[in-house]
Design an enzyme around this catalytic site. Structure first.
Site, PDB file in Angstrom:
ATOM      1  N   ARG A  30       0.856  -1.188   0.000  1.00 25.89           N
ATOM      2  CA  ARG A  30       0.000   0.000   0.000  1.00 25.89           C
ATOM      3  C   ARG A  30       0.898   1.245   0.000  1.00 25.89           C
ATOM      4  O   ARG A  30       1.984   1.239   0.578  1.00 25.89           O
ATOM      5  CB  ARG A  30      -0.879   0.002   1.253  1.00 25.89           C
ATOM      6  CG  ARG A  30      -1.870   1.131   1.276  1.00 25.89           C
ATOM      7  CD  ARG A  30      -2.618   1.232   2.615  1.00 25.89           C
ATOM      8  NE  ARG A  30      -3.500   2.382   2.585  1.00 25.89           N
ATOM      9  CZ  ARG A  30      -3.856   3.072   3.652  1.00 25.89           C
ATOM     10  NH1 ARG A  30      -3.427   2.722   4.856  1.00 25.89           N
ATOM     11  NH2 ARG A  30      -4.645   4.119   3.541  1.00 25.89           N
ATOM     12  N   HIS A  31       0.406   2.316  -0.636  1.00 22.27           N
ATOM     13  CA  HIS A  31       1.163   3.580  -0.623  1.00 22.27           C
ATOM     14  C   HIS A  31       1.442   4.047   0.809  1.00 22.27           C
ATOM     15  O   HIS A  31       0.796   3.602   1.756  1.00 22.27           O
ATOM     16  CB  HIS A  31       0.378   4.658  -1.379  1.00 22.27           C
ATOM     17  CG  HIS A  31      -0.973   4.919  -0.772  1.00 22.27           C
ATOM     18  ND1 HIS A  31      -1.147   5.618   0.397  1.00 22.27           N
ATOM     19  CD2 HIS A  31      -2.200   4.508  -1.148  1.00 22.27           C
ATOM     20  CE1 HIS A  31      -2.419   5.657   0.706  1.00 22.27           C
ATOM     21  NE2 HIS A  31      -3.089   4.974  -0.207  1.00 22.27           N
ATOM     22  N   GLY A  32       2.363   4.987   0.942  1.00 25.35           N
ATOM     23  CA  GLY A  32       2.733   5.493   2.261  1.00 25.35           C
ATOM     24  C   GLY A  32       1.775   6.564   2.772  1.00 25.35           C
ATOM     25  O   GLY A  32       0.731   6.833   2.162  1.00 25.35           O
TER      26      GLY A  32
END
Ligand code: NAG
Ligand code: NAG
Ligand code: NAG
Ligand code: NAG
Length: 458
Positions: free
Chosen positions: A77-79
């Protein structure tokens, strides 16, 4: 060292009084472990607070176990990101109420009114923040330490690490940050590495007509969520917030309570501060807020509706076809080095359906508006599963003679395949995993599942 209690010594020089606080860092909000998908990765793996590069290599197999990692697929998942425009608008309204209508006299409230400044603006709309860049850089470095034979300078330079991302900017930038973590680590300045944008893999939820129609655009699909938002537990939370602020009850709707929760969560995730906003909730309130958000995820992306997970069939098939290729490659005979790792960056909405399809986090009873208390120890808890930079790692190993094995790690911790508990589920043969998911591997078809159903009783 991991999981050792943190001793902190506070010395008040004025009075020469000192005391030791156990496992309590006052820079961390007491409610930080209830932030759902807005939570920090460090709250899920607290040992990282002491050393962001710490890895637990005893959780994976190594040559000393006669095993060697052959291939890794990381779904990431993106940060950490800014709030979305919609959430910022609601936060602005709440801030207005606090400036104009709050009559409470607590010092934290006055701090919000006089010292704290509204710095969120609508154009921030979900963009990756600097902390989010760091989340992915640090994860890349940890994966290179955990899997030195796969995530290595040689493999990167040779083009044996593949990058696939959702087209959303925060994902593209997260992918770039992951790569920068590796190139920075090895001082690579003379090469660039391609990334492939692929929304049918990483944003399938937006491309599945049946999911959009039957779940995302259908109020009845989330009726339990709406009931809970109007139910007694939530009403009590809203009442307590109104009391703490000294405003009339009707000003604090569910959306305002959620905005308050977001203020505490975002100030912490983005700036690492325990802001005065966090004083609007005690732990009981936070648990109710957490449940409301989990309910939503459960009905929109989890076990609540079958299509939620079926929409991830394309990603599921892709993961297994990559693993198949790696498993079939005979390394002795094949001169060309096979792919070592695939890094795929997407969203919570990418990972939750896939985890659901694999059978994870399925409680005996569905989450409803009526069973909050019963679910106090539920397994479906996005605060634990889905912080920023959440990741699901599929690791294929060669262990001498015999079939390859497959290990699954969620957020860098080994998990056992649900339903495979009889046969060393944490490290099954790859073939056993395929047998277990056989019907999905045979029949799960994105196009068929996502087709709109003709009305049956027209
Ligand atoms: C490291 O991982 C192993 C295997 O999963 C686990 O048993 C152990 O508790 C972990 N060590 C620490 C310090 O977390
Ligand atoms: C809140 O404050 C605004 C601005 O002073 C005012 O217009 C509004 O009537 C107030 N609302 C309540 C419910 O007190
Ligand atoms: C991505 O990074 C670029 C370059 O640093 C920056 O200009 C842009 O605003 C970032 N976009 C998002 C959505 O984070
Ligand atoms: C995305 O990946 C799938 C599966 O590998 C592939 O069939 C498809 O062509 C890719 N789409 C794009 C736009 O590259």
């Amino acid at each position: 060292m991991l999981n050792v209690p943190v001793f902190r010594l506070f010395i008040y020089s004025c009075c020469l009084v000192s005391y030791v606080a156990l496992e309590r860092d006052f820079n961390i909000p007491a409610i930080a472990k209830y932030f759902n998908t807005k939570g920090r990765y460090e709250e899920v793996n607290p040992y990282l607070r002491e050393d962001i590069f710490a890895v637990n290599t005893s959780s994976v197999l190594s040559p000393s176990d006669q095993c060697e990692a052959r291939y890794l697929t990381a779904i990431v998942r993106h940060g950490t990101r800014y709030p979305t425009t919609r959430d910022i608008q609601e936060m602005q309204k709440l801030y207005g109420i606090i400036l104009h209508n709050a009559t409470g006299e607590e010092s934290w409230l006055q701090e919000i009114q006089t010292q704290w400044r509204m710095w969120y603006s609508e154009d921030m709309d979900g963009r990756l923040v600097q902390k989010g860049v760091d989340d992915l850089k640090h994860l890349a470095v940890r994966l290179s330490k955990t899997f030195p034979g796969l995530v290595s300078e040689e493999k990167l330079r040779g083009g044996f690490i593949e990058f696939i991302t959702s087209s959303k900017h925060r994902c593209v930038n997260s992918t770039l940050a992951f790569k920068a973590g590796l190139t920075g680590l090895w001082g690579i300045k003379d090469m660039d590495f391609a990334l492939e944008v692929n929304d049918s893999l990483m944003r399938f939820f937006a491309e599945c007509p049946r999911l959009v129609q039957d779940v995302d655009k259908s109020p009845s699909a989330v009726q339990e969520v709406n009931k809970f938002k109007e139910g007694p537990e939530m009403r009590k939370v809203q009442q307590k917030i109104a009391d703490r602020l000294g405003v009339s009850n009707n000003l604090i709707t569910y959306n305002k309570a959620e905005a308050a929760f977001y203020f505490c969560a975002y100030e912490f995730a983005i700036k690492a501060v325990n802001s005065p906003w966090c004083q609007l909730f005690d732990e009981d309130d936070a648990k109710v807020m957490e449940y409301a958000s989990d309910l939503r995820e459960f009905w929109k992306r989890g076990h609540g509706h079958d299509i939620n997970s079926k929409a991830s069939c394309g990603l599921f098939q892709h993961v297994f076809s990559q693993l198949d290729q790696a498993a079939m490659t005979n390394r002795q005979a094949d001169a060309s080095t096979p792919l070592a790792a695939t890094v795929q960056v997407g969203h919570a909405d990418t990972l939750l359906p896939l985890l659901t399809l694999l059978g994870f986090f399925k409680d005996r009873e569905p989450l409803t508006s009526a069973n909050y208390a019963q679910h106090s120890r539920r397994s479906f808890r996005t605060s634990h599963m889905m912080p920023y930079a959440a990741n699901l790692l599929f690791v294929l190993y060669d262990c001498g003679i015999g079939d390859p094995k497959l290990q699954l790690l969620l957020n860098e911790k080994p998990v056992t395949f649900p339903g495979l508990t009889q046969q060393r589920a944490s490290m099954p043969r790859y073939q056993d995993v395929k047998d277990h998911y056989n019907s999905l591997l045979q029949d799960c078809d994105f196009t068929a599942e996502c087709q709109l159903k003709a009305p049956t009783d027209a």
